[in-house]
Design a protein around this motif. Structure first.
Motif, mmCIF file in Angstrom:
data_model
loop_
_atom_site.group_PDB
_atom_site.id
_atom_site.type_symbol
_atom_site.label_atom_id
_atom_site.label_comp_id
_atom_site.label_asym_id
_atom_site.label_seq_id
_atom_site.Cartn_x
_atom_site.Cartn_y
_atom_site.Cartn_z
ATOM 1 N N ALA A 70 -2.613 -0.448 -1.598
ATOM 2 C CA ALA A 70 -1.835 -1.088 -0.875
ATOM 3 C C ALA A 70 -0.315 0.454 -1.651
ATOM 4 C CB ALA A 70 -0.979 -2.289 -1.176
ATOM 5 N N ARG A 93 2.012 -3.927 4.326
ATOM 6 C CA ARG A 93 3.469 -2.634 3.981
ATOM 7 C C ARG A 93 3.847 -2.707 5.039
ATOM 8 N NH1 ARG A 93 4.135 2.465 4.097
ATOM 9 N NH2 ARG A 93 2.024 3.292 5.082
ATOM 10 N N VAL A 122 6.198 -4.312 0.478
ATOM 11 C CA VAL A 122 4.760 -4.714 -0.131
ATOM 12 C C VAL A 122 4.877 -6.259 -0.293
ATOM 13 C CG1 VAL A 122 2.701 -4.457 -1.470
ATOM 14 C CG2 VAL A 122 4.742 -2.858 -0.804
#
Length: 184
Positions: A22, A132, A150
């Motif tokens: 991520a 995200r 995030v």
């Protein structure tokens, strides 16, 4: 690269891999690599839970993007929400009401328009979902608010029971410091 501490909610290696993917994806286009890596190790029962949790979060973000308030139905009443970083809002909130009153409302009361999320990636691994996204709004003074996020969710029975948030806390605090709250 420094990997943030992990917790025991999700298997350490799997969770660390998802966090790394991520965070790396902040600079990388596309989701094919991350989605492939995240789903290769799932058992059939885990895959069904993963699909269900991802679908719940995708639907909630789509409703939020269209202007519907989704947090009352997405978050468990006793959600534990941690905002990482430093600044007045960073910390751990122990229930939905606490999070909304102390972290969300100070920002949203200083926005003339709701935050609109633009989702870039959603990663899933069983009960863990990583989103995200960018968020944009207009402040009460007419200035733009833009932030990158995030969020890491742990899901149970279709609700978020634990959440971790990474965002630009300076941008958040500038809205708080430079905009008057809307009249309630």
């Amino acid at each position: 690269m420094t990997i943030l501490p992990t917790y025991h909610r999700v298997a350490g290696r799997s969770r660390a891999a998802l966090i790394t993917l991520a965070l790396l994806s902040l600079g990388l286009p596309g989701t094919a690599i991350a989605n492939t890596a995240a789903t290769q190790v799932q058992a059939p029962d885990g895959a069904a839970i993963e699909r269900q949790n991802k679908a719940i979060v995708e639907a909630a973000f789509e409703k939020w993007r269209r202007g519907t308030y989704v947090f009352a139905e997405l978050l468990a009443p006793d959600v534990v929400w941690t905002i990482h970083g430093s600044g007045p809002v960073a910390g751990t909130y122990r229930n939905q009401k606490d999070f909304i009153e102390q972290a969300s409302r100070p920002l949203t009361s200083r926005l003339a328009s709701p935050v609109v999320p633009e989702v870039h990636d959603i990663f899933a691994d069983g009960d863990a979902i990583i989103i995200r996204f960018d968020g944009t709004a207009t402040t009460t003074s007419g200035a733009p608010y833009r932030n990158q996020f995030v969020w890491i969710f742990e899901m149970k029975d279709g609700l978020v029971v634990n959440a971790e948030a990474f965002l630009d806390l300076v941008a958040y605090q500038q809205v708080i410091d430079n905009n008057a709250p809307r009249s309630q």
